[in-house]
Write a protein that holds these residues in place. Structure first.
Motif, PDB file in Angstrom:
ATOM      1  N   GLN A  30       0.771  -1.169  -0.122  1.00 25.06           N
ATOM      2  CA  GLN A  30      -0.074   0.004   0.010  1.00 25.06           C
ATOM      3  C   GLN A  30       0.914   1.176  -0.106  1.00 25.06           C
ATOM      4  N   THR A  31       0.595   2.392  -0.911  1.00 22.84           N
ATOM      5  CA  THR A  31       1.046   3.380  -0.813  1.00 22.84           C
ATOM      6  C   THR A  31       0.607   4.407   0.076  1.00 22.84           C
ATOM      7  N   LEU A  32       1.573   4.892   1.245  1.00 19.74           N
ATOM      8  CA  LEU A  32       0.940   5.800   2.212  1.00 19.74           C
ATOM      9  C   LEU A  32       0.712   7.268   1.953  1.00 19.74           C
ATOM     10  N   VAL A  33      -0.154   7.963   1.566  1.00 20.60           N
ATOM     11  CA  VAL A  33      -0.348   9.298   1.045  1.00 20.60           C
ATOM     12  C   VAL A  33      -0.488  10.348   2.437  1.00 20.60           C
ATOM     13  N   ILE A  34       0.514  11.241   2.406  1.00 22.28           N
ATOM     14  CA  ILE A  34       0.796  12.027   3.599  1.00 22.28           C
ATOM     15  C   ILE A  34      -0.548  12.650   3.878  1.00 22.28           C
ATOM     16  N   ARG A  35      -1.001  13.399   2.821  1.00 22.27           N
ATOM     17  CA  ARG A  35      -2.286  14.375   3.110  1.00 22.27           C
ATOM     18  C   ARG A  35      -3.533  13.626   3.584  1.00 22.27           C
ATOM     19  N   LYS A  36      -3.607  12.364   3.025  1.00 19.66           N
ATOM     20  CA  LYS A  36      -4.622  11.475   3.440  1.00 19.66           C
ATOM     21  C   LYS A  36      -4.431  11.313   4.920  1.00 19.66           C
ATOM     22  N   LEU A  37      -3.241  10.632   5.192  1.00 19.80           N
ATOM     23  CA  LEU A  37      -3.045  10.325   6.560  1.00 19.80           C
ATOM     24  C   LEU A  37      -3.226  11.659   7.512  1.00 19.80           C
ATOM     25  N   ALA A  38      -2.626  12.603   7.410  1.00 20.21           N
ATOM     26  CA  ALA A  38      -2.861  13.633   8.066  1.00 20.21           C
ATOM     27  C   ALA A  38      -4.274  13.996   8.365  1.00 20.21           C
ATOM     28  N   THR A  40      -6.763  11.942   8.240  1.00 23.37           N
ATOM     29  CA  THR A  40      -7.328  10.758   9.224  1.00 23.37           C
ATOM     30  C   THR A  40      -7.027  10.948  10.660  1.00 23.37           C
ATOM     31  N   PHE A  41      -5.727  11.331  10.735  1.00 23.93           N
ATOM     32  CA  PHE A  41      -5.404  11.889  12.345  1.00 23.93           C
ATOM     33  C   PHE A  41      -5.647  13.077  12.932  1.00 23.93           C
ATOM     34  N   GLY A  42      -6.078  13.804  11.804  1.00 22.05           N
ATOM     35  CA  GLY A  42      -6.424  15.490  12.231  1.00 22.05           C
ATOM     36  C   GLY A  42      -5.358  16.032  12.637  1.00 22.05           C
ATOM     37  N   ILE A  43      -4.250  16.033  12.061  1.00 21.05           N
ATOM     38  CA  ILE A  43      -2.954  16.718  12.307  1.00 21.05           C
ATOM     39  C   ILE A  43      -2.405  17.616  10.768  1.00 21.05           C
ATOM     40  N   SER A  44      -1.400  18.277  11.000  1.00 16.65           N
ATOM     41  CA  SER A  44      -0.856  18.639   9.687  1.00 16.65           C
ATOM     42  C   SER A  44       0.086  17.651   9.198  1.00 16.65           C
ATOM     43  N   THR A  45       0.405  17.988   7.968  1.00 16.66           N
ATOM     44  CA  THR A  45       1.175  17.022   7.181  1.00 16.66           C
ATOM     45  C   THR A  45       2.771  16.828   7.860  1.00 16.66           C
ATOM     46  N   ILE A  48       3.179  14.016  10.103  1.00 17.77           N
ATOM     47  CA  ILE A  48       3.140  12.598   9.345  1.00 17.77           C
ATOM     48  C   ILE A  48       4.232  12.326   8.457  1.00 17.77           C
ATOM     49  N   ARG A  49       4.938  13.299   7.669  1.00 19.25           N
ATOM     50  CA  ARG A  49       5.912  13.194   6.841  1.00 19.25           C
ATOM     51  C   ARG A  49       7.316  12.781   7.753  1.00 19.25           C
ATOM     52  N   GLU A  50       7.285  13.303   8.900  1.00 19.17           N
ATOM     53  CA  GLU A  50       8.618  12.949   9.822  1.00 19.17           C
ATOM     54  C   GLU A  50       8.449  11.678  10.428  1.00 19.17           C
ATOM     55  N   ALA A  51       7.121  11.289  10.685  1.00 23.95           N
ATOM     56  CA  ALA A  51       6.952   9.886  11.113  1.00 23.95           C
ATOM     57  C   ALA A  51       7.129   8.879  10.346  1.00 23.95           C
ATOM     58  N   LEU A  52       6.653   9.179   9.042  1.00 23.21           N
ATOM     59  CA  LEU A  52       7.193   8.155   7.931  1.00 23.21           C
ATOM     60  C   LEU A  52       8.463   8.229   7.376  1.00 23.21           C
TER      61      LEU A  52
END
Length: 218
Positions: A30-38, A40-45, A48-52
């Motif tokens: 699965q491709t993890l899309v930063i904006r979609k994850l942000a 989902t979790f209700g936070i900025s990108t 998420i980018r740094e966690a990835l």
């Protein structure tokens, strides 16, 4: 103070994404899309980018040539190696837990086992997988070995995306709780070696089923 809060948010994003890997919330490849994850979790990108990036550095995720981040596809050889390591370390954790678990901790595990059986009978695969994770980690936490527990979490982060495939195997579902019952019986007796053996068998049986799926997905 603002910097500390920012770091905490980064850590929370990392923890949430890693938990999704462990729990099978993401699928292999699965491709993890930063904006979609942000969203989902209700936070900025940024968190998420740094966690990835952190998970890529730990090799729990992969970065492609086009800079996209995906959940790794495991080769049969890699999966076999992970299985051998899991058998060793999770068996050890179970054996250690047998002599350290409290009465209340054992009662919680017994209740989780009962919940897993109800999920099987109801055909609720999602509930079963969630309870399966809770069952295993409840045991490992009672080992009182935080370094070992972190190792196990990392291993589950690699195999977690594949675990949902277990419930697609008709031959696995009827026997899926057999080793768990033996594990609980051994815990009740305080028999560490027997706990180790039952956990090793549990992992080996599930791995044999998953290996068949890997032939077509990897």
């Amino acid at each position: 103070m603002l910097k500390l809060e920012h770091q905490t948010l980064n850590d929370r994003a990392y923890g949430a994404l890693k938990q999704e890997l462990i729990s099978g919330g993401f699928s292999p490849g699965q491709t993890l899309v930063i904006r979609k994850l942000a969203e989902t979790f209700g936070i900025s990108t940024t968190p998420i980018r740094e966690a990835l990036q952190r998970l890529v550095a730990e090799r729990l995720l992969e970065m492609q040539n086009n800079r996209s981040v995906i959940v790794p596809l495991l080769s049969a050889r890699a999966f076999e190696e992970l299985t051998q390591i899991r058998i060793a370390v999770e068996g050890l954790a179970g054996e250690m837990a047998a002599t350290r678990i409290s009465e209340s901790g054992l009662a919680d595990i017994q209740a989780t086992l009962a919940g897993m059986q109800r999920a099987i009978e109801a055909g609720d695969n999602k509930a079963y997988l969630s309870l399966n994770e809770a069952f295993h980690f409840a045991i490992y936490q009672h080992a009182g070995a935080p370094i070992l527990l972190n190792m196990i979490r990392d291993l589950w982060g690699r195999v977690g995306p594949y675990l949902k495939l277990l419930m697609q195997a008709d031959r696995y579902i009827p026997q899926s709780n057999d080793a768990h019952r033996r594990t609980v019986a051994a815990l009740e007796q305080g028999n560490g070696p027997a706990v180790r053996v039952s956990l090793e068998q549990d992992i080996a049986v599930a791995a044999a089923v998953l290996s068949e799926n890997l032939r077509t997905t990897a």
